[in-house]
Motif scaffolding. Structure first.
Motif, PDB file in Angstrom:
ATOM      1  N   UNK A  46       0.816  -1.194   0.000  1.00 36.32           N
ATOM      2  CA  UNK A  46       0.000   0.000   0.000  1.00 36.32           C
ATOM      3  C   UNK A  46       0.856   1.253   0.000  1.00 36.32           C
ATOM      4  N   UNK A  47       1.909   1.243   0.817  1.00 35.12           N
ATOM      5  CA  UNK A  47       2.799   2.399   0.867  1.00 35.12           C
ATOM      6  C   UNK A  47       3.489   2.604  -0.479  1.00 35.12           C
ATOM      7  N   UNK A  48       3.908   1.504  -1.100  1.00 32.64           N
ATOM      8  CA  UNK A  48       4.567   1.613  -2.411  1.00 32.64           C
ATOM      9  C   UNK A  48       3.600   2.142  -3.464  1.00 32.64           C
ATOM     10  N   UNK A  49       2.362   1.683  -3.419  1.00 29.17           N
ATOM     11  CA  UNK A  49       1.376   2.164  -4.397  1.00 29.17           C
ATOM     12  C   UNK A  49       1.132   3.655  -4.213  1.00 29.17           C
ATOM     13  N   UNK A  50       0.997   4.099  -2.956  1.00 28.78           N
ATOM     14  CA  UNK A  50       0.761   5.515  -2.696  1.00 28.78           C
ATOM     15  C   UNK A  50       1.971   6.351  -3.092  1.00 28.78           C
ATOM     16  N   UNK A  51       3.188   5.853  -2.806  1.00 36.10           N
ATOM     17  CA  UNK A  51       4.406   6.574  -3.194  1.00 36.10           C
ATOM     18  C   UNK A  51       4.523   6.709  -4.696  1.00 36.10           C
ATOM     19  N   UNK A  52       4.226   5.606  -5.412  1.00 37.61           N
ATOM     20  CA  UNK A  52       4.279   5.655  -6.878  1.00 37.61           C
ATOM     21  C   UNK A  52       3.259   6.632  -7.441  1.00 37.61           C
ATOM     22  N   UNK A  53       2.089   6.688  -6.799  1.00 37.47           N
ATOM     23  CA  UNK A  53       1.052   7.609  -7.264  1.00 37.47           C
ATOM     24  C   UNK A  53       1.474   9.058  -7.052  1.00 37.47           C
ATOM     25  N   UNK A  54       2.053   9.359  -5.880  1.00 41.76           N
ATOM     26  CA  UNK A  54       2.517  10.726  -5.609  1.00 41.76           C
ATOM     27  C   UNK A  54       3.619  11.117  -6.592  1.00 41.76           C
ATOM     28  N   UNK A  55       4.559  10.195  -6.821  1.00 38.77           N
ATOM     29  CA  UNK A  55       5.661  10.485  -7.747  1.00 38.77           C
ATOM     30  C   UNK A  55       5.144  10.708  -9.167  1.00 38.77           C
ATOM     31  N   UNK A  56       4.195   9.894  -9.593  1.00 42.53           N
ATOM     32  CA  UNK A  56       3.626  10.046 -10.936  1.00 42.53           C
ATOM     33  C   UNK A  56       2.892  11.382 -11.072  1.00 42.53           C
ATOM     34  N   UNK A  69       2.350  -2.456  -7.597  1.00 38.21           N
ATOM     35  CA  UNK A  69       1.930  -2.416  -6.188  1.00 38.21           C
ATOM     36  C   UNK A  69       0.421  -2.634  -6.066  1.00 38.21           C
ATOM     37  N   UNK A  70      -0.363  -2.050  -6.991  1.00 39.13           N
ATOM     38  CA  UNK A  70      -1.814  -2.229  -6.949  1.00 39.13           C
ATOM     39  C   UNK A  70      -2.189  -3.688  -7.165  1.00 39.13           C
ATOM     40  N   UNK A  71      -1.458  -4.355  -8.086  1.00 42.81           N
ATOM     41  CA  UNK A  71      -1.715  -5.778  -8.311  1.00 42.81           C
ATOM     42  C   UNK A  71      -1.421  -6.610  -7.077  1.00 42.81           C
ATOM     43  N   UNK A  72      -0.335  -6.264  -6.359  1.00 40.03           N
ATOM     44  CA  UNK A  72       0.006  -6.994  -5.128  1.00 40.03           C
ATOM     45  C   UNK A  72      -1.074  -6.800  -4.065  1.00 40.03           C
ATOM     46  N   UNK A  73      -1.564  -5.537  -3.957  1.00 50.79           N
ATOM     47  CA  UNK A  73      -2.642  -5.272  -2.998  1.00 50.79           C
ATOM     48  C   UNK A  73      -3.887  -6.091  -3.343  1.00 50.79           C
ATOM     49  N   UNK A  74      -4.197  -6.177  -4.652  1.00 48.59           N
ATOM     50  CA  UNK A  74      -5.380  -6.928  -5.079  1.00 48.59           C
ATOM     51  C   UNK A  74      -5.246  -8.412  -4.727  1.00 48.59           C
ATOM     52  N   UNK A  75      -4.040  -8.957  -4.920  1.00 50.58           N
ATOM     53  CA  UNK A  75      -3.817 -10.375  -4.602  1.00 50.58           C
ATOM     54  C   UNK A  75      -3.972 -10.622  -3.108  1.00 50.58           C
TER      55      UNK A  75
END
Length: 453
Positions: free
Chosen positions: A1-11, A24-30
């Motif tokens: 979750x932290x990685x997904x949020x960090x990637x979103x902020x960076x993007x 990261x979103x795929x990992x959260x979904x799994x």
């Protein structure tokens, strides 16, 4: 979750695409899929395990009531104990639910705590404080409701008895004949009103404690979120870590609340288990008190020597200093006024009760010292208020000697001796016909025919 949020902020800051968030979103979904399926498995196992625990409790209760002496059934205390165990049927499910939910909540809490430690260890003490008020309130609630159910047991038994009178086939004719339905319904309603009034009083009091605990929990979570915000503004933790910390606080708050309520359920179930454990301890006591000497293998004389008997709930003896003897081949009638103890003496002779004083000897052997089940194999008893077993006709007869219940020839021979073979053979399915109208395809018999069966 932290990685997904960090990637979103960076993007968002660099004008990148959503592709950077996908791993990261795929990992959260799994992980979420696994968690949801695990929850589904947990629910299914809770249901099955709850049923297994309920069955275990029910069977042990039936073992106890099958072994204790009949004197126990003459006391309201014993019936109250049976009622509390059997009518609190939700407690085995509460026990399973409490254990399973508590374990699940603790696993979830530990997982989030580990994540939050890596972000900011200062959050942990505040989060764990959330558990305390919830657990205290839930435990207090469970104890309060258990005391209520304990106190209401005699009235609940009376209410259940009235419901049986109104719904049972055997009592229906008298209830109709005497016009009792309205009176019994009103009495049943008053008892239910009393129960609901008591329940509301306890629930209202517990609601106040819940409000205080919820305020404390809310304030603690609010302070935790303010701490996250302050640390973020001071540069103590990155923005993406702060976002996950906020989510973690929300998740762990719910998990700790669930753990608190599960602990409360376990506290209430523990009171039930204490009561249940004390009840099932009657089984080894009953078995230890049961005589084991072999019963006489022959019969020449029964001697009754100065026998007296007082029922546990009575203040006066039903029999006082009775003596007689009966020899093999004799036919003896006991004659006397109602209440003179004729039926009680017959029950003592059949070893259904033990004399309060005096002795009953079978061929010189004191029957209080022999295995009662072994002795009763040589005794046939027909009561005035005999049971109508709603079972197939062949089973009704076979119950007289269950070890030979599959011997159809012996069953027919017994029916012929009792002059019952004619009307039983004439039934639609003969000896396989279900007797009594309560079950599908069942047929009723006249009182005289039931007596012969």
């Amino acid at each position: 979750g932290q990685r997904a949020l960090g990637a979103l902020i960076e993007a968002n800051e660099t004008g990148g695409s959503i592709r950077s968030v996908l791993p990261a979103a795929g990992a959260v979904a799994i992980v979420a899929t696994i968690q949801f399926f695990a929850s589904a498995v947990q629910r299914e196992r809770q249901q099955v395990l709850g049923e297994l625990v309920s069955r275990h409790v029910e069977e042990q209760v039936l073992d106890v009531v099958s072994e204790v002496e009949l004197e126990s059934f003459e006391t309201p205390t014993f019936h109250n104990r049976v009622q509390r165990i059997r009518m609190r049927g939700s407690q085995p499910f509460n026990l399973v639910y409490g254990v399973s939910t508590f374990a699940s909540a603790i696993v979830g809490v530990l997982a989030v705590v580990i994540a939050l430690i890596s972000i900011e260890p200062l959050l942990i003490p505040l989060i764990l404080v959330v558990l305390l008020p919830t657990w205290l309130v839930a435990s207090r609630r469970g104890e309060a409701f258990w005391r209520l159910f304990w106190r209401m047991t005699p009235r609940d038994r009376e209410r259940g008895y009235l419901a049986t009178l109104l719904s049972d086939r055997d009592s229906a004719k008298e209830v109709r004949g005497f016009g009792l339905a309205g009176y019994l319904r009103e009495r049943h309603r008053r008892l239910y009103d009393e129960r609901i009034a008591e329940l509301r009083a306890v629930a209202r009091k517990q609601l106040i404690f819940s409000l205080i605990a919820n305020v404390g929990t809310g304030v603690t979570l609010g302070i935790t979120l303010l701490l996250v915000a302050w640390l973020t503004l001071q540069g103590g933790i990155p923005l993406e870590s702060a976002g996950i910390a906020v989510a973690g606080v929300a998740v762990v708050g719910g998990r700790l609340a669930a753990a608190g309520w599960a602990a409360g359920s376990l506290s209430e179930a523990a009171l039930y288990i204490d009561d249940y454990g004390a009840f099932v301890e009657l089984l080894p006591l009953a078995k230890a008190a049961r005589p084991t000497d072999p019963a006489p293998s022959s019969f020449r004389r029964i001697g009754v020597e100065a026998v007296s008997f007082t029922y546990p709930s009575a203040s006066e003896p039903a029999l006082h200093d009775v003596s007689l003897h009966i020899d093999a081949g004799e036919i003896v009638a006991l004659v006397g006024e109602n209440g003179s103890g004729k039926t009680t003496l017959a029950k003592l002779l059949a070893r259904l009760y033990s004399p309060t004083s005096g002795r009953i000897r079978w061929d010189g052997t004191d029957i209080s010292s022999v295995d009662p089940d072994m002795l009763r194999r040589s005794i046939a008893v027909i009561f005035q208020d005999f049971l109508h077993y709603h079972l197939p006709a062949r089973d009704n007869i076979g119950l007289g000697r269950t070890e030979a219940i599959d011997d159809v020839d012996a069953i027919r021979d017994a029916a012929r001796h009792a002059d019952a073979d004619g009307f039983l053979s004439a039934l639609a399915q003969g000896y396989d016909s279900m007797l009594g109208p309560e079950f599908e395809g069942g047929v009723d018999l006249s009182i005289g025919q039931w007596q012969r069966v």
